[in-house]
Design an enzyme around this catalytic site. Structure first.
Site, PDB file in Angstrom:
ATOM      1  N   GLU A   1      34.752  33.502  38.225  1.00  0.00           N
ATOM      2  CA  GLU A   1      35.733  32.462  37.914  1.00  0.00           C
ATOM      3  C   GLU A   1      36.793  32.977  36.946  1.00  0.00           C
ATOM      4  OE1 GLU A   1      33.284  28.321  38.381  1.00  0.00           O
ATOM      5  OE2 GLU A   1      32.885  29.507  36.582  1.00  0.00           O
TER       6      GLU A   1
ATOM      7  N   GLU B   1      37.575  31.501  32.502  1.00  0.00           N
ATOM      8  CA  GLU B   1      36.579  30.897  33.393  1.00  0.00           C
ATOM      9  C   GLU B   1      36.933  29.438  33.676  1.00  0.00           C
ATOM     10  OE1 GLU B   1      31.895  29.509  33.215  1.00  0.00           O
ATOM     11  OE2 GLU B   1      32.709  30.831  31.662  1.00  0.00           O
TER      12      GLU B   1
ATOM     13  N   ASP C   1      37.911  28.150  37.400  1.00  0.00           N
ATOM     14  CA  ASP C   1      37.126  27.097  38.037  1.00  0.00           C
ATOM     15  C   ASP C   1      38.039  26.046  38.656  1.00  0.00           C
ATOM     16  OD1 ASP C   1      34.550  25.554  38.454  1.00  0.00           O
ATOM     17  OD2 ASP C   1      35.604  24.168  37.137  1.00  0.00           O
TER      18      ASP C   1
ATOM     19  N   SER D   1      30.253  33.329  36.153  1.00  0.00           N
ATOM     20  CA  SER D   1      31.375  33.034  35.252  1.00  0.00           C
ATOM     21  C   SER D   1      32.409  34.149  35.282  1.00  0.00           C
ATOM     22  CB  SER D   1      30.871  32.814  33.823  1.00  0.00           C
ATOM     23  OG  SER D   1      30.398  34.021  33.245  1.00  0.00           O
TER      24      SER D   1
END
Length: 234
Positions: free
Chosen positions: A123, A47, A51, A120
Site C-alpha cells: 500500500e 500506506e 490504501d 502495508s
C-alpha cells in the site's frame, strides 16, 4: 535500500522515481525510524494514502466488470480482494519483504514475513507512486499487479456463496464445535499460487478444497464439507 534493489523495483512498477526518497520511505517501517530517533520518515502515511488509491482503482474495476451489481455486492467483492492476505501475496511476489527496512527487534521477530507488515509495504508503494507520478501512474501499477488477481478471485463461480458461514452454523447447531481450516500445500509460482486447505471439526478432517487464495480454498473446503456431511449442493 540498496541501489540495485531500488532499480529492480522501479522496473517492476514501471516508473522511475523523480524523488527516490519517496520509494525509500515506502519501504521504511516505523520500527526502523524509531531506532534512528525519527531522523528518517516511515511509511505509515504513505500506506494510508495508498490504501485510498487502491480502493478507488479496485472499485473502478469492479464497477466496470459487474455493471448489474448492487452497491452492497460491489463492497463485498472489494472487501474480499483488498485484504491483508492478497496484498501480502503480491508484495512477496514482488520481493518487497527483502527490501523493507525494519528495526532490529522487528527483524529478529520475523517482521519481514509478517503478512500485515508486508501488505502495508504494498500500500505504501502505491501511495509513493501516486505522489511521485500522479494518479495514472498508480492506477497503471495497480491494474498491472493487482487487478488480474482480483479478476480471478471475483470470477470464481462460487464467489457469492459464503460456505464457511453456512458450515459453521450447522456444525455449531449440532455439536457446539467450530470448524478449523489448515493449509496443507501451496503450489505454483508466487504470482499464480494455488492453495490446498482442509477443514476439521475437532480432529476429524471433513473435506479439502483448492483455491487461488487461502480464503477461496477455505470456501471450497467448506463447500465440499457441506456436500459430504449435510448433502447441501447449492
Amino acid at each position: 535500500m540498496i541501489d540495485q534493489g531500488r532499480k529492480s523495483l522501479e522496473e517492476r512498477v514501471g516508473h522511475q522515481f523523480k524523488n527516490p526518497a519517496l520509494l525509500e520511505r515506502a519501504l521504511t517501517h516505523k520500527s526502523f525510524a524509531n531506532e534512528l530517533r525519527n531522523t528518517v520518515e516511515h511509511n505509515e502515511k504513505l500506506e494510508f494514502l495508498g490504501d485510498a488509491v487502491l480502493d478507488l482503482v479496485v472499485g473502478e474495476f469492479l464497477y466496470e466488470k459487474f455493471p448489474t451489481d448492487t452497491e452492497g455486492g460491489l463492497s463485498k467483492k472489494r472487501a474480499s480482494i483488498v485484504n491483508e492476505e492478497v496484498l501480502s501475496e503480491l508484495a512477496l511476489e514482488m520481493g518487497l519483504n527483502k527490501l523493507m527496512q525494519l528495526g532490529k527487534g522487528e527483524a529478529l521477530t520475523g517482521g519481514a514475513q509478517k503478512p500485515r507488515l508486508i501488505a502495508s509495504s504494498f500500500e505504501a508503494i502505491v501511495g509513493a507512486l501516486y505522489l511521485d507520478g500522479g494518479f495514472e501512474v498508480a492506477r497503471s501499477f495497480i491494474r498491472q499487479e493487482f487487478v488480474p488477481l482480483a479478476d480471478r478471485v471475483c470470477g470464481h463461480e462460487d464467489f457469492e456463496r459464503d460456505y464457511k458461514t453456512r458450515l459453521q452454523e450447522l456444525v455449531q447447531k449440532s455439536s457446539k464445535e467450530t470448524p478449523r481450516y489448515e493449509v496443507l500445500a501451496e503450489e505454483g509460482p508466487p504470482h499464480d499460487r494455488e492453495f490446498l486447505v482442509c477443514v476439521k471439526v475437532k480432529e476429524d478432517v471433513w473435506a479439502q478444497g483448492r483455491g487461488r487464495s487461502k480464503k477461496n480454498a477455505e470456501q471450497m473446503a467448506a463447500k465440499n464439507a457441506l456436500e459430504m456431511k449435510y448433502k447441501e449442493t447449492n
